[in-house]
Structure formats: C-alpha cells, structure tokens
Design an enzyme around this catalytic site. Structure first.
Site, PDB file in Angstrom:
ATOM      1  N   GLU A   1       0.824  -1.204   0.000  1.00 27.88           N
ATOM      2  CA  GLU A   1       0.000   0.000   0.000  1.00 27.88           C
ATOM      3  C   GLU A   1       0.865   1.265   0.000  1.00 27.88           C
ATOM      4  O   GLU A   1       0.506   2.266  -0.618  1.00 27.88           O
ATOM      5  CB  GLU A   1      -0.947  -0.023   1.202  1.00 27.88           C
TER       6      GLU A   1
ATOM      7  N   GLU B   1      -3.960  -9.703   3.340  1.00 27.75           N
ATOM      8  CA  GLU B   1      -4.756  -9.496   4.559  1.00 27.75           C
ATOM      9  C   GLU B   1      -5.886 -10.505   4.746  1.00 27.75           C
ATOM     10  O   GLU B   1      -6.120 -10.964   5.874  1.00 27.75           O
ATOM     11  CB  GLU B   1      -5.310  -8.060   4.581  1.00 27.75           C
TER      12      GLU B   1
END
Length: 260
Positions: free
Chosen positions: A111, A131
């Site tokens: 990210e 995730e």
C-alpha cells in the site's frame, strides 16, 4: 532531525526515505508511522526538496506491512491523520514519490508503494495484499488504489486470493514502471528522480495534482474545466518557472528552475 526507525537522506533536490527495521522486514508499528509523518511533513515544507524516494533497509524487504507481532504483544496501533506510514491518506502532497522496492512488499508495504507515483522494483521484489489470509483487509488504500491503477478484474485477481506477484508480473500488470537487477535498484530510482528533477518542479506539481484530481471527476470535460481551480496549477501560472522555461528555450540554454 534524527530518527530511530527510519533514515532520511538528502541528495540535492531528492529526499530518500529508508524504512529501517530490517530485523522485522521493515514492518511498521506506531512509533514508525509517526516518524514517517514527521519526515514527510518536513519534505513537503522544504522548497529545496523536489522528489522523494522510499525504500527499505536490507535485502529481504521493502516492507512486510503492519507489525502484527508488535500489535499482538500489546502494542497499541495508532497512525497519524496522514495514514499508514504517514502517507496513505496524505492527499495534498504534490511532490512526486518513487518507491524503490527491494524485496517483499506485502500488505501495508504494498500500500505504501501504491501510494507512490512510480514503482521501480528489484527482480527479487514480491507484491501482495494478503490481509484476507489473516482475517484482515487492505484498508490503508490498497483496495482502492490497485483497481484504479491496473483495472478491476486484474486487481480482484490479487485482492480476492491474496496471491503473491513477482516484479516481472507487476510490470506486465502495469503497477511497476521498471524492473532492475538487485544491485541496480537505487541507481534506477535515482535516474528516474533525476529525470523528474530536470523538469520544472512547479510544472511537475501542477501535473501531478491535475492528473490525480482529474481522475476523480465524472468526465473528461469536468476534469478539463476543473483544472483552473487547482492550487498547484494556479501556483505554476504565477511562478518564476513559468517565465523561465520559455525564455530558456528561446535562448537555447538549460533552464534554471527556482521551484517557485
């Protein structure tokens, strides 16, 4: 100022931010988020710094993302208003950022890279948003930036599986700009930064702001009409660089950019 968990170096108009917890693959915990926030605040405010490069210490990782072990041991996860690593919700930074990805870039590490304007990757780089495999979700921007950058179906192929993507595949998918041999990564990142620094920093900031804000407009017509409202575009028109560029061209000499 000096930091405990990151390093900041300045090379002319280029600031290099190094995530510096190699023993935990440069995973980020709360103190590191706030150090990055402080460093980015200084970078944004410094008129002599025009381009940023973000990389990771060591050879194994750019960043493994959130430090889950630190959090599980009782560490309270806090981030500044500017988001993960002090940058994923920093939407007012018009100076360009380059991610020099030297190894694993997973979860929050990916990210961070996606929040940069360019990604240069070592052949050993690995990207993923894993995730869902640990009961979480990539809510620091990955779920929104990746589809915007490579298209919905290709992004979903990564997001819904958590699969790992090589630097070569990242280049093919379109989120990586260049793949290099491991020993050539920082030279390539500096080359990109140097090419950007050859241009007027006022023009670069106006261009970045116009592109990113324009993508949020509902149509091309709205994007074109909206440009006049952008503060970096207005600053370009008022700047010494706006005069210097055409003058240097007419005089057949290199421009002397002021960045103001």
């Amino acid at each position: 100022m000096s930091y405990e968990f990151i390093k900041v170096d300045r090379e002319g108009p280029v600031t290099i931010f190094t995530l510096n917890r190699p023993d935990v693959m440069n995973a980020l915990h709360s103190p590191m988020h706030f150090e990055m926030d402080d460093a980015f605040n200084a970078f944004a405010a410094d008129p002599e710094q025009w381009v940023g490069i973000i990389t990771g210490a060591g050879e194994r990782a750019f960043s493994a993302g959130n430090d889950l072990k630190w959090q599980a041991s009782g560490g309270v996860r806090k981030t500044p208003p500017t988001g993960f690593a002090g940058m994923t919700t920093r939407f007012d930074l018009n100076k360009p950022l380059i991610a020099a990805v030297n190894g694993v870039a997973m979860g929050g590490g990916f990210e961070i890279a996606l929040a940069c304007d360019l990604i240069v990757a070592s052949e050993s780089a690995i990207f993923a948003l894993p995730e869902p495999r640990v009961g979480l979700a990539a809510l620091a921007g990955g779920l929104h930036r990746l589809p915007r950058q490579i298209g919905l179906k290709r992004a979903m192929g990564m997001i819904l599986t958590g699969r790992r993507v090589s630097a070569k595949e990242g280049l093919e998918l379109g989120f990586v700009n260049e793949v290099t041999a491991p020993g050539e990564l920082m030279a390539a990142a500096r080359r990109w930064a140097g090419l950007i620094a050859e241009c007027s920093p006022m023009s670069i900031r106006a261009s970045k702001q116009a592109v990113l804000k324009g993508l949020d407009e509902p149509s091309l017509e709205a994007a074109l009409k909206g440009q006049s409202r952008y503060d970096a575009v207005a600053a370009l028109y008022r700047s010494a660089d706006f005069v210097e560029g055409p003058l240097a061209f007419s005089q057949r000499r290199p421009p002397q950019w002021k960045g103001r």
